[in-house]
Design a protein around this motif. Structure first.
Motif, PDB file in Angstrom:
ATOM      1  N   TYR A 238       0.790  -1.246   0.000  1.00  0.00           N
ATOM      2  CA  TYR A 238       0.000   0.000   0.000  1.00  0.00           C
ATOM      3  C   TYR A 238       0.814   1.284   0.000  1.00  0.00           C
ATOM      4  O   TYR A 238       0.632   2.153   0.861  1.00  0.00           O
TER       5      TYR A 238
ATOM      6  N   TYR B  81      -5.372  -0.797  -5.678  1.00  0.00           N
ATOM      7  CA  TYR B  81      -6.410  -1.473  -4.892  1.00  0.00           C
ATOM      8  C   TYR B  81      -7.787  -0.886  -5.193  1.00  0.00           C
ATOM      9  O   TYR B  81      -8.764  -1.601  -5.391  1.00  0.00           O
TER      10      TYR B  81
ATOM     11  N   TYR C 257     -13.670  -8.927  -8.607  1.00  0.00           N
ATOM     12  CA  TYR C 257     -13.424  -8.706  -7.179  1.00  0.00           C
ATOM     13  C   TYR C 257     -14.709  -8.212  -6.503  1.00  0.00           C
ATOM     14  O   TYR C 257     -14.988  -7.027  -6.408  1.00  0.00           O
TER      15      TYR C 257
ATOM     16  N   GLY D  64     -13.873  -4.549   5.533  1.00  0.00           N
ATOM     17  CA  GLY D  64     -13.017  -4.865   4.391  1.00  0.00           C
ATOM     18  C   GLY D  64     -12.489  -6.285   4.367  1.00  0.00           C
ATOM     19  O   GLY D  64     -11.720  -6.641   3.478  1.00  0.00           O
ATOM     20  N   SER D  65     -12.835  -7.109   5.395  1.00  0.00           N
ATOM     21  CA  SER D  65     -12.313  -8.477   5.475  1.00  0.00           C
ATOM     22  C   SER D  65     -10.793  -8.487   5.525  1.00  0.00           C
ATOM     23  O   SER D  65     -10.131  -9.456   5.152  1.00  0.00           O
ATOM     24  N   THR D  66     -10.220  -7.359   6.021  1.00  0.00           N
ATOM     25  CA  THR D  66      -8.756  -7.303   6.162  1.00  0.00           C
ATOM     26  C   THR D  66      -8.268  -8.318   7.189  1.00  0.00           C
ATOM     27  O   THR D  66      -7.116  -8.773   7.145  1.00  0.00           O
TER      28      THR D  66
ATOM     29  N   ASN E 187      -6.272 -11.240   5.951  1.00  0.00           N
ATOM     30  CA  ASN E 187      -4.852 -11.155   5.609  1.00  0.00           C
ATOM     31  C   ASN E 187      -3.944 -11.535   6.776  1.00  0.00           C
ATOM     32  O   ASN E 187      -2.729 -11.630   6.610  1.00  0.00           O
TER      33      ASN E 187
ATOM     34  N   TYR F  15      -8.943 -12.793  -7.262  1.00  0.00           N
ATOM     35  CA  TYR F  15      -7.550 -12.433  -6.978  1.00  0.00           C
ATOM     36  C   TYR F  15      -6.664 -12.578  -8.211  1.00  0.00           C
ATOM     37  O   TYR F  15      -5.437 -12.547  -8.120  1.00  0.00           O
TER      38      TYR F  15
ATOM     39  N   THR G   9      -4.989  -6.961 -10.439  1.00  0.00           N
ATOM     40  CA  THR G   9      -4.439  -7.590  -9.231  1.00  0.00           C
ATOM     41  C   THR G   9      -2.995  -8.006  -9.458  1.00  0.00           C
ATOM     42  O   THR G   9      -2.148  -7.884  -8.572  1.00  0.00           O
TER      43      THR G   9
ATOM     44  N   PHE H 100      -1.012  -4.981  -9.013  1.00  0.00           N
ATOM     45  CA  PHE H 100      -1.000  -4.667  -7.572  1.00  0.00           C
ATOM     46  C   PHE H 100       0.057  -5.517  -6.869  1.00  0.00           C
ATOM     47  O   PHE H 100       0.845  -5.022  -6.068  1.00  0.00           O
TER      48      PHE H 100
ATOM     49  N   GLU I  55       0.671 -12.500   0.050  1.00  0.00           N
ATOM     50  CA  GLU I  55      -0.569 -12.250   0.791  1.00  0.00           C
ATOM     51  C   GLU I  55      -1.353 -13.548   0.975  1.00  0.00           C
ATOM     52  O   GLU I  55      -1.329 -14.405   0.096  1.00  0.00           O
TER      53      GLU I  55
ATOM     54  N   SER J  71      -5.417 -14.472   1.953  1.00  0.00           N
ATOM     55  CA  SER J  71      -6.738 -13.882   2.164  1.00  0.00           C
ATOM     56  C   SER J  71      -7.667 -15.012   2.580  1.00  0.00           C
ATOM     57  O   SER J  71      -8.180 -15.763   1.762  1.00  0.00           O
TER      58      SER J  71
HETATM   59  C1  AVJ Z   1      -9.129  -5.541   1.373  1.00  0.00           C
HETATM   60  C2  AVJ Z   1      -7.082  -6.207   2.115  1.00  0.00           C
HETATM   61  C3  AVJ Z   1      -8.924  -7.526   2.419  1.00  0.00           C
HETATM   62  O1  AVJ Z   1      -7.443  -9.455   0.838  1.00  0.00           O
HETATM   63  O2  AVJ Z   1      -9.255  -9.215  -0.346  1.00  0.00           O
HETATM   64  C4  AVJ Z   1      -7.480  -7.368  -2.920  1.00  0.00           C
HETATM   65  C5  AVJ Z   1      -6.763  -6.886  -0.507  1.00  0.00           C
HETATM   66  N1  AVJ Z   1      -5.668  -8.364  -2.205  1.00  0.00           N
HETATM   67  N2  AVJ Z   1      -6.976  -8.121  -3.938  1.00  0.00           N
HETATM   68  C6  AVJ Z   1      -8.245  -8.768   0.216  1.00  0.00           C
HETATM   69  C7  AVJ Z   1      -6.660  -7.537  -1.856  1.00  0.00           C
HETATM   70  C8  AVJ Z   1      -5.885  -8.710  -3.497  1.00  0.00           C
HETATM   71  C9  AVJ Z   1      -8.069  -7.266   0.144  1.00  0.00           C
HETATM   72  N3  AVJ Z   1      -8.275  -6.652   1.512  1.00  0.00           N
END
Ligand code: AVJ
Length: 331
Positions: free
Chosen positions: A47, A55, A64, A170-172, A175, A215, A222, A225, A291, A293
């Motif tokens: 980020y 994003y 997405y 955001g379902s963060t 991660n 993803y 993506t 990203f 990452e 998710s």
């Molecule tokens: C918003 C951080 C939760 O993990 O779905 C989006 C970030 N990574 N596409 C996720 C993300 C790849 C997203 N978050």
């Protein structure tokens, strides 16, 4: 320590994480991650400004679904959540600039309890300051922001003498590794008083092809990203990654129920990271994890909250059952 609520329209920002801390953290994560087997890098380093732009672009791709599913769900049920929570202060973990925050703030302001304060918490100072001032001006409430790291500074969030709704959207949470998730939820449970509530957003398990597509969108946003991480390392740590010699991968890990994003080396290469006086080898086909998710079931969410000392008081999902908002209270 109980902090008094700020006067309407005023903004205060507590900085618990200065740029030097971020630089040190990146050096630590890069030295550990690039020397590990398999190589890994935490997603927080996606980020930078370009990463935030990408994003935002991801959230507009057809594949997405999480961002718009959460937004549409909040549009429908924010009022119910505000009533169920009965809070007058919104604490938002990872606050960003999203309209989703406004949906919750507006619902609380329109609710029986009303809205008297907003406490955003985020790692990105600039973005949050602008959003904080806008909320203070537009809604005429006091905003007390904290610049910090989820995994270190949650206890720095002011404990005000008013019922708080602590929201993590955001379902963060997906991660986080299992340990990070457990520690985070335990930390949240510790900060909740008897009249506080916790709102958790989680993306749910669904057909694998939809998850992988989300993803690995056809337009390659993506992928860009993910590859942008190499530009961050080049700029911040004087590394010499060539993004054209890596490809983006999105893989469903059924055992762990998470999507893994990876960067795969297309050929053997040696990378020097001058700022760390480090040189690392990549072999053709080697993958570095960038990452995870995690995708949840309601049972998993309820179990995680219960193990952390919280119990569920309300759940809301979209008609397709793709996404879940869970309200919880301390046990
Ligand atoms: C918003 C951080 C939760 O993990 O779905 C989006 C970030 N990574 N596409 C996720 C993300 C790849 C997203 N978050």
């Amino acid at each position: 320590m109980t902090a008094t609520l700020l006067a309407p329209g005023t903004v205060e920002v507590d900085v618990r994480l200065v740029p030097d801390d971020l630089r040190r953290a990146l050096r630590r994560d890069a030295r550990a991650g690039l020397s590990a087997r398999p190589k890994t890098m935490p997603p927080v380093w996606f980020y930078d400004d370009r990463g935030c732009e990408l994003y935002e672009e991801i959230t507009r791709t057809r594949e997405y679904y999480p961002f718009r599913t959460e937004r549409d769900l909040l549009r429908r049920v924010a009022g119910e959540i505000a009533e169920a929570a009965g809070a007058t202060v919104l604490v938002e973990l990872g606050s960003g600039t999203s309209e989703k925050t406004r949906l919750l703030l507006d619902a609380m302001a329109a609710g029986r309890a009303g809205l008297v304060g907003y406490l955003p918490f985020d790692v990105a100072d600039g973005t949050m300051r602008a959003a904080a001032q806008a909320v203070a001006d537009d809604m005429g409430i006091g905003v007390h922001a904290v610049v910090g790291d989820f995994h270190e500074h949650l206890d720095e969030i002011p404990d005000v003498d008013a019922p708080r709704l602590v929201a993590f959207l955001g379902s963060t949470i997906g991660n986080f590794t299992r340990d990070q998730r457990r520690n985070f939820l335990e930390e949240v449970a510790r900060m909740l008083g008897p009249s506080d509530r916790f709102l958790l957003a989680t993306d749910l398990v669904k057909p694998v092809e939809r998850l992988v597509a989300a993803y690995d969108d056809a337009a390659g946003v993506t992928a860009a990203f993910n590859l942008n991480l190499l530009s961050v390392l080049n700029r911040e740590l004087a590394a010499d990654f060539d993004p054209d010699r890596f490809v983006h991968r999105a893989v469903w890990d059924a055992e762990n129920r998470w999507i893994e994003m990876r960067l795969e080396a297309t050929e053997d290469m040696a990378i020097s990271i001058s700022a760390l006086d480090l040189s690392v080898e990549f072999t053709a086909g080697e993958q570095m994890r960038t990452e995870i998710s995690t995708k949840f079931t309601f049972d998993q969410v309820r179990r995680d909250l219960s193990q952390a000392g919280m119990r569920v008081t309300g759940v809301w999902s979209d008609p397709a059952g793709d996404y879940l908002l869970t309200l919880a209270r301390p046990k």
